[in-house]
Design a protein around this motif. Sequence first.
Motif, PDB file in Angstrom:
ATOM      1  N   ASP A 385      28.844  36.155  52.396  1.00 39.35           N
ATOM      2  CA  ASP A 385      29.679  36.042  51.197  1.00 39.35           C
ATOM      3  C   ASP A 385      28.888  36.438  49.948  1.00 39.35           C
ATOM      4  O   ASP A 385      29.421  37.086  49.039  1.00 39.35           O
ATOM      5  CB  ASP A 385      30.204  34.619  51.051  1.00 39.35           C
ATOM      6  N   ALA A 386      27.609  36.054  49.904  1.00 42.73           N
ATOM      7  CA  ALA A 386      26.779  36.421  48.758  1.00 42.73           C
ATOM      8  C   ALA A 386      26.571  37.931  48.702  1.00 42.73           C
ATOM      9  O   ALA A 386      26.492  38.518  47.613  1.00 42.73           O
ATOM     10  CB  ALA A 386      25.430  35.706  48.839  1.00 42.73           C
ATOM     11  N   ALA A 387      26.480  38.574  49.868  1.00 46.08           N
ATOM     12  CA  ALA A 387      26.324  40.025  49.904  1.00 46.08           C
ATOM     13  C   ALA A 387      27.561  40.726  49.354  1.00 46.08           C
ATOM     14  O   ALA A 387      27.456  41.676  48.563  1.00 46.08           O
ATOM     15  CB  ALA A 387      26.048  40.483  51.340  1.00 46.08           C
ATOM     16  N   PRO A 419      38.276  31.477  53.726  1.00 43.55           N
ATOM     17  CA  PRO A 419      38.437  32.747  53.017  1.00 43.55           C
ATOM     18  C   PRO A 419      37.182  33.072  52.208  1.00 43.55           C
ATOM     19  O   PRO A 419      36.261  32.261  52.096  1.00 43.55           O
ATOM     20  CB  PRO A 419      39.636  32.480  52.112  1.00 43.55           C
ATOM     21  N   LEU A 420      37.168  34.258  51.635  1.00 39.11           N
ATOM     22  CA  LEU A 420      36.088  34.658  50.743  1.00 39.11           C
ATOM     23  C   LEU A 420      36.465  34.249  49.328  1.00 39.11           C
ATOM     24  O   LEU A 420      37.519  34.647  48.815  1.00 39.11           O
ATOM     25  CB  LEU A 420      35.877  36.167  50.825  1.00 39.11           C
ATOM     26  N   VAL A 421      35.632  33.447  48.694  1.00 37.81           N
ATOM     27  CA  VAL A 421      35.901  32.957  47.350  1.00 37.81           C
ATOM     28  C   VAL A 421      34.830  33.499  46.413  1.00 37.81           C
ATOM     29  O   VAL A 421      33.641  33.239  46.604  1.00 37.81           O
ATOM     30  CB  VAL A 421      35.911  31.417  47.301  1.00 37.81           C
ATOM     31  N   LEU A 422      35.247  34.268  45.421  1.00 34.35           N
ATOM     32  CA  LEU A 422      34.325  34.808  44.430  1.00 34.35           C
ATOM     33  C   LEU A 422      34.547  34.094  43.105  1.00 34.35           C
ATOM     34  O   LEU A 422      35.668  34.036  42.601  1.00 34.35           O
ATOM     35  CB  LEU A 422      34.535  36.312  44.253  1.00 34.35           C
ATOM     36  N   ARG A 423      33.472  33.555  42.572  1.00 37.73           N
ATOM     37  CA  ARG A 423      33.556  32.838  41.299  1.00 37.73           C
ATOM     38  C   ARG A 423      33.600  33.822  40.145  1.00 37.73           C
ATOM     39  O   ARG A 423      32.857  34.812  40.115  1.00 37.73           O
ATOM     40  CB  ARG A 423      32.338  31.919  41.143  1.00 37.73           C
ATOM     41  N   GLN A 424      34.458  33.550  39.187  1.00 40.51           N
ATOM     42  CA  GLN A 424      34.588  34.404  38.016  1.00 40.51           C
ATOM     43  C   GLN A 424      34.589  33.537  36.767  1.00 40.51           C
ATOM     44  O   GLN A 424      35.628  33.156  36.244  1.00 40.51           O
ATOM     45  CB  GLN A 424      35.869  35.242  38.094  1.00 40.51           C
ATOM     46  N   GLY A 425      33.416  33.188  36.329  1.00 40.47           N
ATOM     47  CA  GLY A 425      33.306  32.323  35.172  1.00 40.47           C
ATOM     48  C   GLY A 425      33.450  30.862  35.557  1.00 40.47           C
ATOM     49  O   GLY A 425      33.785  30.513  36.683  1.00 40.47           O
ATOM     50  N   ALA A 426      33.191  29.997  34.616  1.00 40.53           N
ATOM     51  CA  ALA A 426      33.222  28.564  34.854  1.00 40.53           C
ATOM     52  C   ALA A 426      34.618  28.102  35.258  1.00 40.53           C
ATOM     53  O   ALA A 426      35.583  28.273  34.519  1.00 40.53           O
ATOM     54  CB  ALA A 426      32.756  27.813  33.608  1.00 40.53           C
ATOM     55  N   HIS A 428      36.670  29.248  37.429  1.00 42.31           N
ATOM     56  CA  HIS A 428      37.634  30.255  37.854  1.00 42.31           C
ATOM     57  C   HIS A 428      37.134  30.950  39.117  1.00 42.31           C
ATOM     58  O   HIS A 428      35.937  31.211  39.270  1.00 42.31           O
ATOM     59  CB  HIS A 428      37.855  31.289  36.745  1.00 42.31           C
ATOM     60  N   HIS A 429      38.054  31.250  40.007  1.00 39.33           N
ATOM     61  CA  HIS A 429      37.686  31.947  41.230  1.00 39.33           C
ATOM     62  C   HIS A 429      38.889  32.739  41.747  1.00 39.33           C
ATOM     63  O   HIS A 429      40.026  32.481  41.357  1.00 39.33           O
ATOM     64  CB  HIS A 429      37.217  30.960  42.298  1.00 39.33           C
ATOM     65  N   ARG A 430      38.575  33.713  42.588  1.00 43.98           N
ATOM     66  CA  ARG A 430      39.622  34.458  43.284  1.00 43.98           C
ATOM     67  C   ARG A 430      39.363  34.348  44.776  1.00 43.98           C
ATOM     68  O   ARG A 430      38.211  34.352  45.235  1.00 43.98           O
ATOM     69  CB  ARG A 430      39.630  35.930  42.860  1.00 43.98           C
ATOM     70  N   VAL A 431      40.442  34.247  45.538  1.00 41.40           N
ATOM     71  CA  VAL A 431      40.361  34.050  46.984  1.00 41.40           C
ATOM     72  C   VAL A 431      40.836  35.328  47.662  1.00 41.40           C
ATOM     73  O   VAL A 431      41.956  35.797  47.406  1.00 41.40           O
ATOM     74  CB  VAL A 431      41.223  32.855  47.433  1.00 41.40           C
ATOM     75  N   PHE A 432      40.011  35.873  48.521  1.00 38.47           N
ATOM     76  CA  PHE A 432      40.334  37.126  49.207  1.00 38.47           C
ATOM     77  C   PHE A 432      40.405  36.890  50.709  1.00 38.47           C
ATOM     78  O   PHE A 432      39.575  36.171  51.285  1.00 38.47           O
ATOM     79  CB  PHE A 432      39.284  38.189  48.896  1.00 38.47           C
ATOM     80  N   HIS A 433      41.385  37.525  51.331  1.00 39.06           N
ATOM     81  CA  HIS A 433      41.613  37.336  52.760  1.00 39.06           C
ATOM     82  C   HIS A 433      41.356  38.587  53.594  1.00 39.06           C
ATOM     83  O   HIS A 433      41.068  38.480  54.784  1.00 39.06           O
ATOM     84  CB  HIS A 433      43.052  36.865  52.998  1.00 39.06           C
ATOM     85  N   VAL A 434      41.488  39.766  53.002  1.00 39.56           N
ATOM     86  CA  VAL A 434      41.253  41.001  53.755  1.00 39.56           C
ATOM     87  C   VAL A 434      40.313  41.902  52.978  1.00 39.56           C
ATOM     88  O   VAL A 434      40.163  41.775  51.743  1.00 39.56           O
ATOM     89  CB  VAL A 434      42.574  41.755  54.048  1.00 39.56           C
ATOM     90  N   MET A 435      39.681  42.846  53.687  1.00 38.52           N
ATOM     91  CA  MET A 435      38.743  43.757  53.051  1.00 38.52           C
ATOM     92  C   MET A 435      38.739  45.093  53.777  1.00 38.52           C
ATOM     93  O   MET A 435      39.175  45.209  54.928  1.00 38.52           O
ATOM     94  CB  MET A 435      37.338  43.154  53.040  1.00 38.52           C
ATOM     95  N   SER A 436      38.236  46.095  53.084  1.00 43.28           N
ATOM     96  CA  SER A 436      38.080  47.413  53.674  1.00 43.28           C
ATOM     97  C   SER A 436      36.940  48.129  52.974  1.00 43.28           C
ATOM     98  O   SER A 436      36.422  47.651  51.948  1.00 43.28           O
ATOM     99  CB  SER A 436      39.372  48.227  53.545  1.00 43.28           C
ATOM    100  N   LEU A 437      36.535  49.255  53.526  1.00 42.23           N
ATOM    101  CA  LEU A 437      35.525  50.113  52.913  1.00 42.23           C
ATOM    102  C   LEU A 437      36.160  51.453  52.602  1.00 42.23           C
ATOM    103  O   LEU A 437      37.001  51.951  53.351  1.00 42.23           O
ATOM    104  CB  LEU A 437      34.335  50.329  53.845  1.00 42.23           C
ATOM    105  N   PHE A 438      35.754  52.039  51.498  1.00 44.33           N
ATOM    106  CA  PHE A 438      36.205  53.360  51.123  1.00 44.33           C
ATOM    107  C   PHE A 438      34.987  54.195  50.767  1.00 44.33           C
ATOM    108  O   PHE A 438      33.934  53.663  50.380  1.00 44.33           O
ATOM    109  CB  PHE A 438      37.162  53.292  49.926  1.00 44.33           C
ATOM    110  N   GLY A 439      35.108  55.496  50.894  1.00 44.06           N
ATOM    111  CA  GLY A 439      34.006  56.371  50.522  1.00 44.06           C
ATOM    112  C   GLY A 439      33.609  56.170  49.077  1.00 44.06           C
ATOM    113  O   GLY A 439      34.399  55.733  48.239  1.00 44.06           O
TER     114      GLY A 439
END
Length: 449
Positions: A385-387, A419-426, A428-439
């Motif tokens: 998750d940190a990566a 889920p993947l939880v990314l902190r955005q300021g004190a 606040h966070h966003r929760v992500f469930h899916v991911m992909s890679l793009f060029g």
Amino acid sequence: MSVGGAGIPRLQELTYIESAALAVAGGEPFERIRLAILDRAEELARGTQHDGSFDPAKWHRRRTDPMSYVHNTVDVLKELMRLGWVERHVLPSSPRSAYAHADVTYEATPSGLAWAELVRHDRLGGYNALVGALLNAHPQFEGYLRLVGARPDSTTDHLTVPLLRNDGPSGGSHERYLAAFISHVTDASRAGDLGWSAPPDVIEESLRGYVTRAVQRAEARAEQLHAEQLRAEQLRAKQRHAKQRPMAGAGARQDEPPISRKRFILLCEEAAVRLSFTSAGCPMDYISHELLRRWTRFLGLANFSYYAPGPTALRLWATGRVEGSGDQLDFQRLVGREVRAAALQALPQIWSTPDGHLDDASYHPVWRIRAAVCWKLRISDDEFDAAIDAAYRGEFPDLGFRVHLDEAIQLRAPGSVRPLVLRQGAGHHRVFHVMSLFGAHSSEEALTS
């Protein structure tokens, strides 16, 4: 109440030890210790329930119920006494007797006061010291670390428990599923690379015996419940002066088996876990294993997953190494920038097409990708998750691809993942469930709402 024994205490969270130790060191009575543990449980729930299911009213009811979390409080105080950090003292025997202990205080030992002071000012140092204390107090804790590869005398870096998919043989009975499960585990043991092995007759006897005994207990409980329901119906009929006696089976659902399909599959998993640890030289029950895998993940020493690529299995592996015991410990955890860079570089293999290009159209559940990468590199969920967080923040600009995250739910996440939880300021966070890679030159945004 006894505070002896070396079995694994029934503590879902090691942080309860911190809460209780600080409360005892501060001279708080039993009721305040209970509330401190309950506060920690509420804090953990609030921080992990990102789907809107957190219910403040439920926690308020627990706080005002003097019998709530009494078992947790007793268990953690027993553990503090076992570790030698609190002087031994009589504890409530049940939640109903807790009222008589509400104002009782406990005396911290010098080592307990020292640990409370340490964890208050250096949390990592405090939990590292806790590892040493647990190693001394609980042979199963040391054994678990050894079996998954976190000790100097470990002979492998993982322990694998073979499982069958939930459906098993389609349309089959419990007996058919059990036979298939035994055959599957036997074949996996023959193939090796599980971290343990056992002869076929031992596997058969262990798995079948465990499941059969559990089913028999369930059937006995169902018969007892049915008899109690029948007696209750007969008593009510007499009280109503009924002219006809109730029919046999009234109040009970005879069409339902005492063991559901889901429960039977879990019993097979419990049997396989017990067989695996026993065969590897560290016998333990299923609940102890569940607690230890939770503890060691929190401590950054091991990880586990049901969803790593390959045959269906529960895989447990070391994410760090600890040498020594007591207060003479040396830790080596797989953490930091190099580990996170390796996690990111492992991602393209999952999306690559046969010609080596990224499949821009493919999104996958974060929990599946996390399991694949963490198992491959033998790292923790937190490092993965940190990566991803570091990539999102642009800390690795030369990856050759971009990580895309989305909040949409593609598949319902199993209970053992998050889920993947990314902190955005004190706060606040966003929760992500899916991911992909793009060029690297894709016009897609790194994040979509």
